[in-house]
Write an enzyme that holds these catalytic residues in place. Structure first.
Site, PDB file in Angstrom:
ATOM      1  N   ASP A  67      12.499   2.590   8.528  1.00 44.61           N
ATOM      2  CA  ASP A  67      11.792   2.353   9.780  1.00 44.61           C
ATOM      3  C   ASP A  67      10.933   1.097   9.734  1.00 44.61           C
ATOM      4  O   ASP A  67      10.731   0.498   8.676  1.00 44.61           O
ATOM      5  CB  ASP A  67      10.918   3.570  10.143  1.00 44.61           C
ATOM      6  CG  ASP A  67      10.215   4.174   8.927  1.00 44.61           C
ATOM      7  OD1 ASP A  67      10.009   3.439   7.945  1.00 44.61           O
ATOM      8  OD2 ASP A  67       9.871   5.366   8.956  1.00 44.61           O
ATOM      9  N   ASN A 136       2.794  16.017   9.798  1.00 44.04           N
ATOM     10  CA  ASN A 136       3.387  16.835  10.866  1.00 44.04           C
ATOM     11  C   ASN A 136       4.857  17.147  10.584  1.00 44.04           C
ATOM     12  O   ASN A 136       5.576  17.618  11.452  1.00 44.04           O
ATOM     13  CB  ASN A 136       3.248  16.126  12.221  1.00 44.04           C
ATOM     14  CG  ASN A 136       3.973  14.781  12.244  1.00 44.04           C
ATOM     15  OD1 ASN A 136       4.658  14.417  11.292  1.00 44.04           O
ATOM     16  ND2 ASN A 136       3.854  14.059  13.336  1.00 44.04           N
ATOM     17  N   HIS A 138       7.241  14.917   9.788  1.00 43.05           N
ATOM     18  CA  HIS A 138       8.244  13.896  10.127  1.00 43.05           C
ATOM     19  C   HIS A 138       8.915  13.340   8.881  1.00 43.05           C
ATOM     20  O   HIS A 138       8.345  13.347   7.788  1.00 43.05           O
ATOM     21  CB  HIS A 138       7.655  12.780  11.011  1.00 43.05           C
ATOM     22  CG  HIS A 138       6.715  11.828  10.330  1.00 43.05           C
ATOM     23  ND1 HIS A 138       5.663  11.239  10.988  1.00 43.05           N
ATOM     24  CD2 HIS A 138       6.674  11.328   9.066  1.00 43.05           C
ATOM     25  CE1 HIS A 138       5.023  10.427  10.160  1.00 43.05           C
ATOM     26  NE2 HIS A 138       5.617  10.470   8.979  1.00 43.05           N
ATOM     27  N   GLU A 143       9.644  12.158  14.717  1.00 44.19           N
ATOM     28  CA  GLU A 143       8.494  13.025  14.945  1.00 44.19           C
ATOM     29  C   GLU A 143       8.948  14.405  15.442  1.00 44.19           C
ATOM     30  O   GLU A 143      10.090  14.554  15.893  1.00 44.19           O
ATOM     31  CB  GLU A 143       7.581  12.379  16.004  1.00 44.19           C
ATOM     32  CG  GLU A 143       7.015  11.010  15.600  1.00 44.19           C
ATOM     33  CD  GLU A 143       5.837  11.102  14.628  1.00 44.19           C
ATOM     34  OE1 GLU A 143       5.845  11.933  13.705  1.00 44.19           O
ATOM     35  OE2 GLU A 143       4.892  10.303  14.789  1.00 44.19           O
TER      36      GLU A 143
HETATM   37  C1  F6R Z   1       7.748   5.492   5.898  1.00 42.08           C
HETATM   38  C2  F6R Z   1       8.187   6.729   6.498  1.00 42.08           C
HETATM   39  C3  F6R Z   1       7.266   7.863   6.739  1.00 42.08           C
HETATM   40  C4  F6R Z   1       6.385   8.187   5.517  1.00 42.08           C
HETATM   41  C5  F6R Z   1       5.441   9.343   5.834  1.00 42.08           C
HETATM   42  C6  F6R Z   1       4.531   9.639   4.669  1.00 42.08           C
HETATM   43  O1  F6R Z   1       8.813   4.576   5.785  1.00 42.08           O
HETATM   44  O2  F6R Z   1       9.334   6.829   6.842  1.00 42.08           O
HETATM   45  O3  F6R Z   1       8.011   9.007   7.082  1.00 42.08           O
HETATM   46  O4  F6R Z   1       7.202   8.506   4.436  1.00 42.08           O
HETATM   47  O5  F6R Z   1       4.672   9.037   6.950  1.00 42.08           O
HETATM   48  O6  F6R Z   1       3.695   8.550   4.461  1.00 42.08           O
HETATM   49  P1  F6R Z   1       2.810   8.460   3.129  1.00 42.08           P
HETATM   50  O7  F6R Z   1       3.773   8.378   2.005  1.00 42.08           O
HETATM   51  O8  F6R Z   1       2.030   7.184   3.277  1.00 42.08           O
HETATM   52  O9  F6R Z   1       1.976   9.671   3.092  1.00 42.08           O
END
Ligand code: F6R
Length: 244
Positions: A67, A136, A138, A143
């Site tokens: 992403d 959450n 995701h 989401e």
């Molecule tokens: C990032 C991504 C997100 C993160 C998630 C956890 O490329 O796809 O899904 O993996 O938000 O973020 P952290 O690792 O910073 O807690």
């Protein structure tokens, strides 16, 4: 689904990096699915070490990131493109032409999302995908929702994600509100998936991913249906797994 719990995040990162190193050794032109954020950092640190020790070679490795924020330039410190170069790509010998990160500067989102999926398919799909999980539930920026979105698409970030990500920005208003994200399709089609979750803030999402029924309101729960998913947890993230 394999679930591994470690008492130390660096150890966890090393263990997960061994799966990536093995894939690179087994298939030098493998396609790796990359994630950003704090979760994969110990894995990237360990992969850099293995590269510096001459144990793995990224010369033919291809990569697709999950992403990228919309409306952020690639030179911006908070762009995921920049994150990948700062934390991994500039430290190993991956070729720039083999690196794919969704392009945030586009004015043809529909065409670009379709082209991203097409490029993943043309590469033969993802051999090994690394994922973090949002508080959450995701994965990527898919989401919680009433259905699992299949392909790459534009996603409006929830307040929970904006809150979690504001730690990287000077002020909350600077956090982009939309992102381009790979859908659930290519993630589920990846031949193997590694999900990393560390810290108590992830405990609820981890419990819901692993123990609740598969539900797009916890997008990561879809991994229960993946034939080769390994979940790496630290003790804090695993805290609620034994509690009803
Ligand atoms: C990032 C991504 C997100 C993160 C998630 C956890 O490329 O796809 O899904 O993996 O938000 O973020 P952290 O690792 O910073 O807690």
């Amino acid at each position: 689904m394999r679930i591994l719990i470690y008492d130390d995040v660096e150890k966890l990162g090393k263990a997960a990096s061994i799966l990536f190193a093995a894939k690179i050794i087994e298939k030098p032109d493998c396609v790796l699915g990359m994630a950003t954020g704090s979760s994969p950092l110990p894995v990237y640190r360990s992969l850099v070490e293995l590269y510096e020790q001459g144990i793995i070679d990224f010369d033919r490795v291809r990569s697709f990131n999950l992403d990228e924020y919309v409306g952020i330039s690639r030179s911006n410190e908070q762009s995921y493109y920049r994150f990948m170069y700062d934390n991994l790509f500039s430290k190993v010998n991956i070729r720039p032409e083999n690196v794919h990160v969704p392009n945030p500067a586009s004015d043809d989102w529909v065409g670009d999302c379709a082209a991203y999926d097409e490029a993943i398919s043309e590469a033969g799909g993802i051999d090994l995908q690394i994922l973090g999980i949002g508080e959450n539930g995701h994965i990527g920026f898919n989401e919680p929702c009433r259905f699992f979105p299949f392909g790459t698409h534009i996603e409006e970030l929830t307040q929970s994600t904006i809150n979690a990500n504001k730690r990287f920005f000077e002020k909350e208003e600077d956090v982009p509100k939309t992102a381009m994200t790979m859908g659930i399709g290519p993630i589920m089609k990846a031949k193997a998936v590694v999900l990393i979750a560390t810290g108590g803030a992830k405990a609820k999402a981890v419990k819901s991913m692993l123990l609740d029924p598969v539900d797009p309101m916890c997008p990561a729960s879809v991994l229960q249906l993946h034939p080769a998913a390994t979940v790496f947890l630290d003790e804090a993230a695993a805290l609620l797994l034994n509690k009803g």
